[in-house]
Design an enzyme around this catalytic site. Structure first.
Site, mmCIF file in Angstrom:
data_model
loop_
_atom_site.group_PDB
_atom_site.id
_atom_site.type_symbol
_atom_site.label_atom_id
_atom_site.label_comp_id
_atom_site.label_asym_id
_atom_site.label_seq_id
_atom_site.Cartn_x
_atom_site.Cartn_y
_atom_site.Cartn_z
ATOM 1 N N GLY A 12 0.773 -1.237 0.000
ATOM 2 C CA GLY A 12 0.000 0.000 0.000
ATOM 3 C C GLY A 12 0.803 1.285 0.000
ATOM 4 N N MET A 91 -4.107 -6.860 -7.217
ATOM 5 C CA MET A 91 -3.574 -7.963 -8.016
ATOM 6 C C MET A 91 -4.640 -8.923 -8.543
ATOM 7 S SD MET A 91 -0.504 -7.086 -8.173
ATOM 8 C CE MET A 91 0.800 -6.184 -7.319
ATOM 9 N N ILE A 93 -7.718 -9.589 -11.496
ATOM 10 C CA ILE A 93 -8.209 -9.118 -12.794
ATOM 11 C C ILE A 93 -9.722 -8.884 -12.684
ATOM 12 C CG2 ILE A 93 -8.502 -9.717 -15.238
ATOM 13 C CD1 ILE A 93 -5.578 -9.372 -14.581
ATOM 14 N N LEU A 94 -10.156 -7.692 -13.094
ATOM 15 C CA LEU A 94 -11.585 -7.374 -13.052
ATOM 16 C C LEU A 94 -12.238 -7.789 -14.361
ATOM 17 C CD1 LEU A 94 -11.153 -3.797 -11.560
ATOM 18 C CD2 LEU A 94 -12.036 -5.813 -10.352
ATOM 19 N N ASN A 108 -5.622 2.730 -12.997
ATOM 20 C CA ASN A 108 -4.656 1.765 -12.472
ATOM 21 C C ASN A 108 -3.259 2.348 -12.616
ATOM 22 O OD1 ASN A 108 -3.586 -0.845 -11.645
ATOM 23 N ND2 ASN A 108 -3.025 -1.186 -13.785
ATOM 24 N N HIS A 110 0.566 1.137 -13.210
ATOM 25 C CA HIS A 110 1.338 -0.042 -13.630
ATOM 26 C C HIS A 110 2.824 0.330 -13.643
ATOM 27 C CE1 HIS A 110 2.112 -3.867 -15.509
ATOM 28 N NE2 HIS A 110 2.959 -3.239 -16.298
HETATM 29 C C1 GAR Z 1 3.255 -1.154 -7.431
HETATM 30 O O1 GAR Z 1 4.539 -1.145 -8.002
HETATM 31 C C2 GAR Z 1 2.188 -1.176 -8.525
HETATM 32 O O2 GAR Z 1 2.536 -0.406 -9.635
HETATM 33 C C3 GAR Z 1 2.174 -2.636 -8.878
HETATM 34 O O3 GAR Z 1 2.304 -3.302 -7.639
HETATM 35 C C4 GAR Z 1 3.004 -2.477 -6.705
HETATM 36 C C5 GAR Z 1 2.147 -2.313 -5.471
HETATM 37 O O4 GAR Z 1 2.846 -1.638 -4.462
HETATM 38 N N1 GAR Z 1 0.971 -2.969 -9.577
HETATM 39 C C6 GAR Z 1 0.925 -3.888 -10.529
HETATM 40 O O5 GAR Z 1 1.875 -4.553 -10.878
HETATM 41 C C7 GAR Z 1 -0.446 -4.059 -11.177
HETATM 42 N N2 GAR Z 1 -0.310 -4.674 -12.467
HETATM 43 P P1 GAR Z 1 2.088 -0.941 -3.235
HETATM 44 O O6 GAR Z 1 1.126 -1.973 -2.626
HETATM 45 O O7 GAR Z 1 3.192 -0.599 -2.282
HETATM 46 O O8 GAR Z 1 1.362 0.281 -3.737
#
Ligand code: GAR
Length: 198
Positions: A12, A91, A93-94, A108, A110
């Protein structure tokens, strides 16, 4: 004032960046009213609680199909009268039931420059492993609208980050977060709430 739900699954830090921006007065037209986690152990839930934000846990494995999960999430969004949904390290998929119901109201973040290193199987640390394995010298982060195609919705904002010769997936992930994600995600959310991005 737009009511925002943030969907999370892990640490988060992007949620934290959104909370910090809100506290600093950088999003006067939006308010995070709900944090939904697909994982009951996500530290993101603790961050939300520390700031008095309501939380809900919706584990994907409790639902047989994507459609069932979509319906449960939809009900939660409608119950809280959510205007804008932010996927911040979410994480799951919707399905199209959910993405169509909130067309151009879901964003989102990425951790790559889409269309590189995105789509099914590219999430979290895997994205940075793939970037290092390919040998790219520049990577970054993308904020985009969410549609039924994984990482395929319209791009809103991107920021490039340099790859350093001795980077590991972990050091690269951290730098992409610090230099790109934590900046462009709150900025995009504030601009949607103010109407600057339609
Ligand atoms: C982040 O790097 C985000 O961009 C990635 O997961 C991490 C979550 O970190 N998201 C994806 O890969 C989605 N495809 P966080 O929980 O510390 O924000």
């Amino acid at each position: 004032m737009l009511k925002i739900a943030v969907l999370v699954s892990g640490g988060g830090t992007n949620l934290q960046a959104l909370i910090d921006a809100q506290k600093a007065g950088k999003n006067p037209n939006g308010r995070i009213v709900l944090v939904v986690s697909s994982n009951s152990k996500a530290y993101a839930l603790e961050r939300a609680r520390q700031h008095g934000i309501e939380t809900a846990v919706l584990p994907r494995r409790k639902y047989a199909t994507t459609e069932d999960y979509d319906q449960a999430l939809l009900a939660l969004m409608q119950e809280h009268e959510i205007d804008l949904i932010v996927l911040a390290g979410f994480m799951c998929i919707l399905g199209s039931t959910f993405t169509r119901a909130y067309d151009r109201k879901i964003v989102n973040v990425h951790p790559s420059l889409i269309p590189s290193f995105c789509g099914d199987g590219f999430y979290g640390l895997h994205v940075h492993e793939a970037a290092l394995a390919y040998g790219v010298k520049v990577t970054g982060a993308t904020v985009h609208f969410v549609n039924e195609v994984t990482d395929g919705g319209q791009i809103i904002m991107q920021k490039a980050v340099e790859v350093l010769p001795d980077d590991t997936p972990e050091t690269l992930q951290r730098r992409v977060m610090e230099q790109a994600e934590w900046e462009i995600l709150p900025r995009t959310v504030a601009m949607i709430c103010s109407g600057e991005i339609k």
